[in-house]
Motif scaffolding. Structure first.
Motif, PDB file in Angstrom:
ATOM      1  N   PRO A 187      24.538  27.402  -4.520  1.00 24.03           N
ATOM      2  CA  PRO A 187      23.399  28.161  -3.944  1.00 24.03           C
ATOM      3  C   PRO A 187      23.804  29.545  -3.428  1.00 24.03           C
ATOM      4  N   LYS A 188      24.994  29.637  -2.829  1.00 24.68           N
ATOM      5  CA  LYS A 188      25.442  30.923  -2.284  1.00 24.68           C
ATOM      6  C   LYS A 188      25.641  31.934  -3.402  1.00 24.68           C
ATOM      7  N   LEU A 189      26.302  31.527  -4.485  1.00 25.88           N
ATOM      8  CA  LEU A 189      26.525  32.451  -5.598  1.00 25.88           C
ATOM      9  C   LEU A 189      25.213  32.789  -6.300  1.00 25.88           C
ATOM     10  N   LYS A 190      24.320  31.816  -6.414  1.00 26.45           N
ATOM     11  CA  LYS A 190      23.009  32.095  -7.029  1.00 26.45           C
ATOM     12  C   LYS A 190      22.266  33.168  -6.225  1.00 26.45           C
ATOM     13  N   SER A 191      22.329  33.054  -4.902  1.00 22.64           N
ATOM     14  CA  SER A 191      21.691  34.051  -4.041  1.00 22.64           C
ATOM     15  C   SER A 191      22.356  35.416  -4.207  1.00 22.64           C
ATOM     16  N   GLU A 192      23.681  35.411  -4.335  1.00 21.82           N
ATOM     17  CA  GLU A 192      24.401  36.675  -4.501  1.00 21.82           C
ATOM     18  C   GLU A 192      24.123  37.307  -5.863  1.00 21.82           C
ATOM     19  N   ILE A 193      23.890  36.491  -6.871  1.00 18.99           N
ATOM     20  CA  ILE A 193      23.507  37.027  -8.186  1.00 18.99           C
ATOM     21  C   ILE A 193      22.174  37.763  -8.071  1.00 18.99           C
ATOM     22  N   ARG A 194      21.227  37.180  -7.344  1.00 19.84           N
ATOM     23  CA  ARG A 194      19.938  37.857  -7.127  1.00 19.84           C
ATOM     24  C   ARG A 194      20.155  39.181  -6.393  1.00 19.84           C
ATOM     25  N   GLY A 195      21.017  39.154  -5.369  1.00 20.60           N
ATOM     26  CA  GLY A 195      21.308  40.373  -4.621  1.00 20.60           C
ATOM     27  C   GLY A 195      22.007  41.414  -5.478  1.00 20.60           C
ATOM     28  N   PHE A 196      22.939  40.962  -6.307  1.00 19.99           N
ATOM     29  CA  PHE A 196      23.664  41.843  -7.233  1.00 19.99           C
ATOM     30  C   PHE A 196      22.689  42.537  -8.179  1.00 19.99           C
ATOM     31  N   ILE A 197      21.781  41.760  -8.766  1.00 26.15           N
ATOM     32  CA  ILE A 197      20.798  42.329  -9.695  1.00 26.15           C
ATOM     33  C   ILE A 197      19.906  43.335  -8.969  1.00 26.15           C
ATOM     34  N   GLY A 198      19.491  42.989  -7.752  1.00 27.43           N
ATOM     35  CA  GLY A 198      18.652  43.898  -6.976  1.00 27.43           C
ATOM     36  C   GLY A 198      19.375  45.190  -6.627  1.00 27.43           C
ATOM     37  N   GLN A 199      20.621  45.072  -6.190  1.00 27.69           N
ATOM     38  CA  GLN A 199      21.390  46.272  -5.848  1.00 27.69           C
ATOM     39  C   GLN A 199      21.604  47.162  -7.070  1.00 27.69           C
ATOM     40  N   GLU A 200      22.008  46.553  -8.178  1.00 27.60           N
ATOM     41  CA  GLU A 200      22.274  47.346  -9.377  1.00 27.60           C
ATOM     42  C   GLU A 200      20.995  47.992  -9.921  1.00 27.60           C
ATOM     43  N   ALA A 201      19.878  47.285  -9.817  1.00 31.72           N
ATOM     44  CA  ALA A 201      18.611  47.851 -10.283  1.00 31.72           C
ATOM     45  C   ALA A 201      18.235  49.085  -9.458  1.00 31.72           C
ATOM     46  N   LEU A 202      18.473  49.037  -8.146  1.00 30.15           N
ATOM     47  CA  LEU A 202      18.164  50.188  -7.301  1.00 30.15           C
ATOM     48  C   LEU A 202      19.146  51.333  -7.546  1.00 30.15           C
ATOM     49  N   HIS A 203      20.415  51.002  -7.802  1.00 30.26           N
ATOM     50  CA  HIS A 203      21.371  52.057  -8.157  1.00 30.26           C
ATOM     51  C   HIS A 203      20.918  52.760  -9.436  1.00 30.26           C
ATOM     52  N   SER A 204      20.498  51.954 -10.411  1.00 30.74           N
ATOM     53  CA  SER A 204      20.027  52.510 -11.682  1.00 30.74           C
ATOM     54  C   SER A 204      18.830  53.432 -11.449  1.00 30.74           C
ATOM     55  N   ARG A 205      17.901  52.994 -10.621  1.00 36.50           N
ATOM     56  CA  ARG A 205      16.713  53.808 -10.328  1.00 36.50           C
ATOM     57  C   ARG A 205      17.091  55.144  -9.697  1.00 36.50           C
ATOM     58  N   GLU A 206      17.936  55.098  -8.675  1.00 36.60           N
ATOM     59  CA  GLU A 206      18.291  56.332  -7.973  1.00 36.60           C
ATOM     60  C   GLU A 206      19.083  57.279  -8.867  1.00 36.60           C
ATOM     61  N   HIS A 207      19.947  56.731  -9.706  1.00 41.30           N
ATOM     62  CA  HIS A 207      20.737  57.602 -10.576  1.00 41.30           C
ATOM     63  C   HIS A 207      19.925  58.110 -11.767  1.00 41.30           C
ATOM     64  N   LYS A 208      18.875  57.400 -12.154  1.00 41.12           N
ATOM     65  CA  LYS A 208      17.962  57.959 -13.161  1.00 41.12           C
ATOM     66  C   LYS A 208      17.292  59.209 -12.606  1.00 41.12           C
ATOM     67  N   GLU A 209      16.844  59.134 -11.351  1.00 35.97           N
ATOM     68  CA  GLU A 209      16.215  60.304 -10.726  1.00 35.97           C
ATOM     69  C   GLU A 209      17.247  61.426 -10.538  1.00 35.97           C
ATOM     70  N   TYR A 210      18.441  61.053 -10.142  1.00 34.59           N
ATOM     71  CA  TYR A 210      19.563  61.994 -10.022  1.00 34.59           C
ATOM     72  C   TYR A 210      19.753  62.713 -11.359  1.00 34.59           C
ATOM     73  N   ASN A 211      19.825  61.944 -12.437  1.00 34.85           N
ATOM     74  CA  ASN A 211      20.092  62.528 -13.756  1.00 34.85           C
ATOM     75  C   ASN A 211      18.924  63.371 -14.258  1.00 34.85           C
ATOM     76  N   GLU A 212      17.706  63.011 -13.844  1.00 37.20           N
ATOM     77  CA  GLU A 212      16.554  63.854 -14.168  1.00 37.20           C
ATOM     78  C   GLU A 212      16.691  65.214 -13.491  1.00 37.20           C
ATOM     79  N   GLY A 213      17.267  65.212 -12.294  1.00 40.69           N
ATOM     80  CA  GLY A 213      17.518  66.477 -11.604  1.00 40.69           C
ATOM     81  C   GLY A 213      18.510  67.344 -12.362  1.00 40.69           C
ATOM     82  N   LEU A 214      19.505  66.714 -12.962  1.00 44.10           N
ATOM     83  CA  LEU A 214      20.463  67.455 -13.790  1.00 44.10           C
ATOM     84  C   LEU A 214      19.780  68.030 -15.026  1.00 44.10           C
ATOM     85  N   LYS A 215      18.897  67.236 -15.602  1.00 46.00           N
ATOM     86  CA  LYS A 215      18.148  67.689 -16.781  1.00 46.00           C
ATOM     87  C   LYS A 215      17.283  68.898 -16.429  1.00 46.00           C
ATOM     88  N   ALA A 216      16.667  68.857 -15.263  1.00 44.25           N
ATOM     89  CA  ALA A 216      15.803  69.963 -14.834  1.00 44.25           C
ATOM     90  C   ALA A 216      16.604  71.245 -14.642  1.00 44.25           C
TER      91      ALA A 216
END
Length: 275
Positions: A68-97
């Motif tokens: 259960p602990k690792l399953k919960s951490e997998i959910r947290g891992f996916i959530g953290q990485e998804a937010l990193h991806s979102r913020e860096h997409k916006e970051y990279n759009e700034g580079l494109k601009a």
């Protein structure tokens, strides 16, 4: 016995923080230095596709985990990485601009990541573990040496600190899934060699692409300063090399680098800077 090895006191939970760095990206935001700015921007360009691949690789094994602990951490891992991806997409759009040919850089890296996504599941997960090791070691270095980012604008320093904190928190999640579901030490080491080649290859190519647009690609002064930053003083890559190479040790585990105190201190600083 639980198979999660994330130590007590470390929580793998996403933080919904937004970073508007569009104005910073119009400048050489790291101390008005073309190379340092390009180097960190080059890393950012790999994150959206790279972190989506990490998520995909871990998801291939999620249903095989009972702890259960690792399953919960997998959910947290996916959530953290998804937010990193979102913020860096916006970051990279700034580079494109700003005028960088980000579409061409993205196509080059997306082609590689599409190839990775066709590999057997065990190799994808081994690759994720290797890449997560690079991000965890760099994250620890950034948090351990705040002077490396002291010339950065406050907003950019905060974004990179947030990313480093969360990479540290989840640094063993993919590794624990690999250890439980695959467990092939030889494969882990061999795949790390390929990860190493590609990590440095795309960071170098991206840095060159950005410097070319800045008109600095053939500037000897720019490259001498950059080589000093990475290999001389402060020596960002040089100081990370022992920890990078630790991955080849028999019985290696990410939390052998126990940086919980540093993580706690960095979290306190992040919270005070985002209030």
């Amino acid at each position: 016995m639980a198979i999660s090895s994330t130590p007590e006191g470390v929580s793998v939970q996403p933080r919904h923080i937004r970073f508007d760095v569009s104005e910073e990206l119009k400048t050489f935001w790291h101390g008005n230095d073309a190379f340092r700015t390009a180097f960190f921007n080059a890393l950012s360009l790999q994150f959206p596709d790279g972190e989506q691949q990490f998520i995909n690789a871990v998801r291939l094994y999620r249903d095989k985990i009972d702890d259960p602990k690792l399953k919960s951490e997998i959910r947290g891992f996916i959530g953290q990485e998804a937010l990193h991806s979102r913020e860096h997409k916006e970051y990279n759009e700034g580079l494109k601009a700003r005028g960088y040919d980000i579409d061409a850089i993205d196509r080059r890296f997306a082609k590689h990541m599409a190839w990775v996504g066709r590999l057997p599941a065990s190799r994808q997960l081994a690759g994720t573990c290797g890449a997560e090791h690079y991000t965890a070691v760099l994250a620890n270095a950034i948090l351990s040496h705040p002077e490396w980012m002291e010339d950065a604008t406050p907003a950019m320093a905060r974004l990179w600190r947030w990313h480093a904190i969360e990479e540290t928190e989840h640094k063993s999640v993919a590794f624990d899934v690999y250890r439980e579901c695959v467990g092939n030490e030889r494969l882990r080491r061999i795949v790390f060699l390929f990860v190493t080649w590609n990590f440095f290859k795309y960071t170098f190519l991206n840095t060159c692409s950005l410097l070319k647009t800045d008109g600095k690609l053939w500037s000897v002064r720019t490259w001498l300063g950059g080589l000093n930053f990475l290999w001389g003083k402060p020596g960002v890559i040089r100081k990370c090399m022992p920890e990078f190479l630790a991955y080849f040790r028999k019985g290696f585990h990410p939390w052998q680098q126990d940086n919980r105190r540093l993580l706690e201190k960095s979290l306190s600083e992040l919270e005070s800077s985002t209030r």
